[in-house]
Structures are given as C-alpha cells and as structure tokens.
Design a protein around this motif. Structure first.
Motif, PDB file in Angstrom:
ATOM      1  N   THR A   1     -26.359 -14.190   6.713  1.00 38.85           N
ATOM      2  CA  THR A   1     -26.644 -13.623   8.032  1.00 38.85           C
ATOM      3  C   THR A   1     -28.107 -13.736   8.446  1.00 38.85           C
ATOM      4  OG1 THR A   1     -27.128 -11.403   7.185  1.00 38.85           O
ATOM      5  CG2 THR A   1     -24.809 -11.939   7.651  1.00 38.85           C
ATOM      6  N   GLY A   2     -29.018 -13.833   7.465  1.00 39.76           N
ATOM      7  CA  GLY A   2     -30.443 -13.803   7.789  1.00 39.76           C
ATOM      8  C   GLY A   2     -30.962 -12.397   8.007  1.00 39.76           C
ATOM      9  N   ASP A   3     -30.073 -11.407   7.901  1.00 44.35           N
ATOM     10  CA  ASP A   3     -30.469 -10.006   8.057  1.00 44.35           C
ATOM     11  C   ASP A   3     -30.776  -9.389   6.701  1.00 44.35           C
ATOM     12  OD1 ASP A   3     -30.129  -9.781  10.889  1.00 44.35           O
ATOM     13  OD2 ASP A   3     -27.967  -9.764  10.576  1.00 44.35           O
ATOM     14  N   ALA A   4     -31.788  -8.559   6.653  1.00 46.89           N
ATOM     15  CA  ALA A   4     -32.119  -7.811   5.445  1.00 46.89           C
ATOM     16  C   ALA A   4     -31.431  -6.448   5.494  1.00 46.89           C
ATOM     17  CB  ALA A   4     -33.629  -7.623   5.331  1.00 46.89           C
TER      18      ALA A   4
ATOM     19  N   LEU B   1     -23.778   0.668   5.015  1.00 41.69           N
ATOM     20  CA  LEU B   1     -24.692  -0.463   5.131  1.00 41.69           C
ATOM     21  C   LEU B   1     -25.841  -0.124   6.079  1.00 41.69           C
ATOM     22  CD1 LEU B   1     -25.362  -3.491   4.567  1.00 41.69           C
ATOM     23  CD2 LEU B   1     -23.910  -4.046   6.545  1.00 41.69           C
ATOM     24  N   TYR B   2     -27.048  -0.479   5.661  1.00 42.26           N
ATOM     25  CA  TYR B   2     -28.238  -0.301   6.487  1.00 42.26           C
ATOM     26  C   TYR B   2     -28.875  -1.669   6.720  1.00 42.26           C
ATOM     27  CZ  TYR B   2     -27.946   4.711   5.519  1.00 42.26           C
ATOM     28  OH  TYR B   2     -27.528   6.012   5.439  1.00 42.26           O
ATOM     29  N   ILE B   3     -29.196  -1.970   7.972  1.00 45.30           N
ATOM     30  CA  ILE B   3     -29.876  -3.218   8.325  1.00 45.30           C
ATOM     31  C   ILE B   3     -31.334  -2.887   8.612  1.00 45.30           C
ATOM     32  CG2 ILE B   3     -29.971  -5.178   9.903  1.00 45.30           C
ATOM     33  CD1 ILE B   3     -27.472  -5.137   8.165  1.00 45.30           C
ATOM     34  N   THR B   4     -32.248  -3.532   7.883  1.00 41.19           N
ATOM     35  CA  THR B   4     -33.669  -3.193   8.011  1.00 41.19           C
ATOM     36  C   THR B   4     -34.465  -4.212   8.814  1.00 41.19           C
ATOM     37  OG1 THR B   4     -34.126  -4.261   5.884  1.00 41.19           O
ATOM     38  CG2 THR B   4     -33.655  -1.900   5.852  1.00 41.19           C
ATOM     39  N   GLY B   5     -33.900  -5.379   9.082  1.00 39.33           N
ATOM     40  CA  GLY B   5     -34.626  -6.386   9.864  1.00 39.33           C
ATOM     41  C   GLY B   5     -34.146  -7.783   9.523  1.00 39.33           C
TER      42      GLY B   5
END
Length: 517
Positions: free
Chosen positions: A388-391, A400-404
């Motif tokens: 995904t390219g998401d951290a 789930l937590y998306i940080t950037g």
C-alpha cells in the motif's frame, strides 16, 4: 454461489415489490420491482449491441446506476470516467482500456458546463477525442433509460484491439482509473468475484445497524461510493438517494456547502453517508454554531479517503455523531478495514474486514492479501500482496492505525522521523486551518503552507498553529509557515483526484516562502 447484488435485487423485487430502491428529485421513487425490470431490459439491449468494454460519462443519476448495473449483469467491463479528468487524461483512459463504447447518461450540473451549453447530450470535446482517434462512431439510444451510446470500436471485427494484457488473462468486471500522484491515470482491473466479496463483507458488517436510506454524496466514478454506496445498499434492500452531487453539498473537489448537505439529510431522512475528512470538519463546525438537531436521523457516517484527526473524531464522539473511520484502496476494491458501532477505537481505521488479510512489514508498511486486483491495465506484474505504501501498526486488540506514507516520512537534520500526515491531521483540528502541507526534509524544524479563509487574519492563524503545536512533541512542531492565497485543488494541480496533497508541486510553488525561515 449467490450473487451478492443481483440475486438480492431479484428477491426483494418478488417478496416486496414496492420497496423503494432509488430515490431522486427528478424520478421520485423507483421500486425494487421496477429496478429489476429496467436492469434486465437494459442488460438485454447492451448484449444485443455486442459491447465488451463500456465507459460511463455522467453526473450521479438514476441512469448512471441503471447502465452500471445492466452492464455488469451483461458481463460487460465497465470503466467509469471521472468528470474532473482533463481531456488528455480521458483520451489516455479510452485508449489504454480499449473502450469500444461510451454511455453518456442524462446531463446536468458540471456536464452542462463542460458541454458549453444547456442540454448538450455529448460534450463536443469528448466527441472530438473519439474522432481524433480515427474510430467509427455511431449513436444509439436505449428505450430503457435516457442516455446515449457512442460506439467507437468493433471488437468482433478487430479482436486484437479488444484484449487487455493481464496475468492471469481474465477480463475484468470493472476498471477504475485514478490519476494518482503523477497525473497519468492508471487503470485498476477488478474481477466480478472481487466486487462480490467486498459487497458481501460490508453488507454483513452493517446488517446489525439496521440502516435505511443512503445519501450518495461522492461521485459514482469514485469506486468507494460505487461499491460501498450503491452496491452495498441495494444488496441489503435499502434505498439510495441520488442527485447531482452539488445539490447535496459537494460543489467541487475543494468546496463543500454544509447547508446543502443539511437540507438533503432533513428532506430525505438520511441514515447513512460517506464523507471525506474535510466534509466532516465542516459539519462539526456547523454543529458548533447551530447544534446537532439537523443530523438526528444519521446512524452511520463513514469517513475515509485521508487521515482524520483523532481530535476531530473525539469532537464527533462528544457530539454523538455516529462517525466511523475506515481504510482502503482501489487495488483491493476499496474498503479493507472499518470501525463499527460495536467495535470502534478513535484514531484507528478499525479492524480488518473478513474478505482480506493484512500484515505489517519490518519497515512498517501495510501489506494487504486477498481481494486483490487482477492488475493494472496492460501491466503484467501481478502479486497476491498489495503493497500500500502506507505506514501503520496493529494494537493489541487488532485495530489498525495508519501513521502516514512510507515514502513521505520526513527525516529532520536531527535524525527524527516524522510523518507529515500526523502533523497535518493534528493541525486540521483547528478551525482556522482549512488545508495544510508540512515540509522539513533535512531541516532542523518543520515548515508549513497553510490555506485559511480570507476572514482569518495572520494572527488568528498563528494562534491556531501554536495551539496545534502544544499537542505535539517539540520535534514535530511547526516553526515557520506561509499562507496560500487559494485552496489546494485539482485545478491548480496541488491535489490528486482523491484529495491527497501533491507535495512536490506545493513545495515548488512555495519554495521561496518556505525558505524564509
């Protein structure tokens, strides 16, 4: 296996024929019995036209839904055309996906403007594109709905022109195009089973909420509204409320009229809607001034498409707004995770839905397996894993937590790794800050480009920045900022089609101002 959309529509049509399926201002109410008949009739007509790959051009309308459903039932690949695409992007889409026909649904709003006058059924520049491509063209009109078909390419006569290279060689049910960060549209190819899987997963997740009417606020060319709005609602026997989106408040890609939205919620007694983060912020600001009464009918507000400030979500919780943040991407047919009434954590994007699996790589990248796309148009590289390219990360309860973004991590000259989206979402909690882009690679501190209303003075913006800074560690505080004269938008090429910042363009445009620190 039961089709997660057409079998339920047929069942509701037999068991409860007068149940409302589509509600609109111009066509009043279409029942499930009427929907079933019209979709079947139009599907048969499309098969007779021998269409293999159909692009749809039009604003949100009953006819858009009818032709989308009919084409899908006929086994035709559907390619929605985003109305904000430039002429070059539309031309690329048509050539890249080897579209053989375009359906132009009934017009209004933005399409009339693009046509250059009222009642223009097919925009002249779109017609010019098809002529420029040197393809045969003729127009036919279906009796089942009001729209026009432009036939561009005969796949039967030229089969080699109708083949999209995929691995495995399976023709998709839908191709959804996104311009991404480069401006060149990429076609995400989705199989019928993939669309069925996400539709069933979301329907099962929402069944206990007993939702009624869904307001279609996002353009149908956007996969999220197409699937999570139309398909999910109809598979559950609910009604979708449809009109050109500016009537409901989405004036443009950077302007949202809350009063229009309020009027629609009250008029149609809306119970669910999908919002983008900036819309949610505007609604909270409206409630601060007018109170929450106007939103009493809403039971489920899904929000996605970008990072939402935890502070904004906390405000929603205090106001008893039923807001549920989710996460997804087109390559997985939209939704991957979602907060739900019985499973919600502020700041997270919810637990993973059962149709997919998610793992976190060593570099913190979120990787999704299952319900994956067939591939990009004419791109042979296919993997069961979508990077995904998401951290992000999971907490101990599986949220789930998306940080950037992995590639957007700022490394300061003091060696600190900082997600610009983390700082941006925190800053957007302040009412004065409407848009913000954070920079600071290899610098000792962070800088920002901020857009605020003309009535907000520099002093008010500075106070807002300081309030936001007070919630952050020292290394993630904004030490310098400059002001943007106009909003970041598609028009000035500072936003992508799904509302994400084009950071390189913003940085180049404000380079001189950012250096004055």
């Amino acid at each position: 296996m039961m089709n997660s959309l057409f079998d339920p529509i047929s069942t509701y049509a037999k068991q409860d024929p007068i149940r409302e399926a589509i509600v609109s201002a111009d066509r009043t109410v279409i029942s499930y019995a009427e929907l079933n008949i019209q979709v079947n009739q139009l599907s048969a007509e499309l098969i007779q036209m021998k269409i293999q790959r159909l692009a749809i051009w039009g604003v949100n309308s009953v006819n858009w839904i009818l032709v989308d459903l009919a084409a899908r039932k006929a086994g035709i690949t559907v390619i929605p055309i985003p109305l904000f695409f430039t002429q070059d992007q539309v031309k690329h889409l048509l050539q890249d996906s080897q579209v053989d026909s375009i359906c132009v649904t009934d017009t209004g709003g933005d399409i009339e403007e693009k046509c250059g006058g009222k009642n223009c059924a097919i925009p002249q520049w779109l017609m010019n594109l098809t002529e420029h491509a040197g393809r045969r063209r003729d127009v036919s009109t279906s009796d089942a709905f009001s729209g026009q078909f432009v036939h561009l390419l005969d796949h039967q006569a030229h089969p080699e022109q109708g083949y999209i290279k995929l691995n495995p060689p399976q023709q998709p049910s839908k191709i959804t195009y996104t311009s991404g960060s480069t401006g060149t549209p990429k076609g995400v190819c989705l199989a019928e089973e993939t669309i069925d899987s996400i539709t069933a997963s979301l329907s099962n997740a929402l069944v206990s909420s007993h939702l009624g009417r869904h307001l279609c606020l996002i353009p149908f060319a956007t996969l999220l509204e197409n699937i999570a709005g139309i398909y999910v609602a109809l598979s559950m026997g609910r009604a979708v409320v449809v009109e050109e989106v500016s009537q409901f408040g989405l004036i443009s890609n950077h302007e949202f009229n809350v009063q229009h939205f309020v009027d629609a919620v009250r008029k149609y007694q809306i119970e669910s809607v999908i919002l983008l983060p900036q819309m949610l912020k505007a609604i909270v600001e409206y409630i601060a001034e007018h109170g929450p009464t106007d939103f009493a009918t809403l039971k489920f507000i899904a929000v996605g498409g970008g990072k939402v400030s935890p502070d904004l979500l906390s405000q929603c919780q205090m106001l008893n707004l039923p807001v549920y943040e989710g996460y997804g991407l087109s390559e997985c047919a939209s939704v991957v995770s979602l907060n739900l009434p019985n499973a919600r954590k502020i700041g997270s994007v919810g637990r993973i839905l059962p149709h997919v699996e998610v793992k976190i790589e060593k570099n913190a990248e979120v990787v999704v397996k299952g319900n994956a796309m067939l591939g990009y148009v004419n791109d042979m590289a296919v993997s069961p894993y979508i990077h995904t390219g998401d951290a992000g990360y999971f907490d101990e309860e599986g949220y789930l937590y998306i940080t950037g973004r992995i590639k957007q991590i700022i490394v300061s000259s003091f060696g600190r790794n900082i997600s610009p989206e983390w700082v941006e979402s925190n800053s957007l909690s302040e009412a004065e800050i409407h848009q913000i882009a954070i920079f600071g690679e290899a610098q000792p501190h962070l800088s920002a480009v901020i857009y605020a209303r003309a009535c907000s003075s520099d002093n008010l913006i500075e106070a807002a920045v300081q309030k936001a800074n007070a919630r952050m560690p020292d290394y993630a505080q904004i030490k310098h900022w400059c002001r943007a004269a106009e909003p970041f938008s598609l028009k000035n090429q500072m936003l992508t089609d799904n509302g994400k910042l084009r950071r390189n363009q913003i940085k180049q445009h404000f380079h001189a101002a950012l250096q004055q620190s």
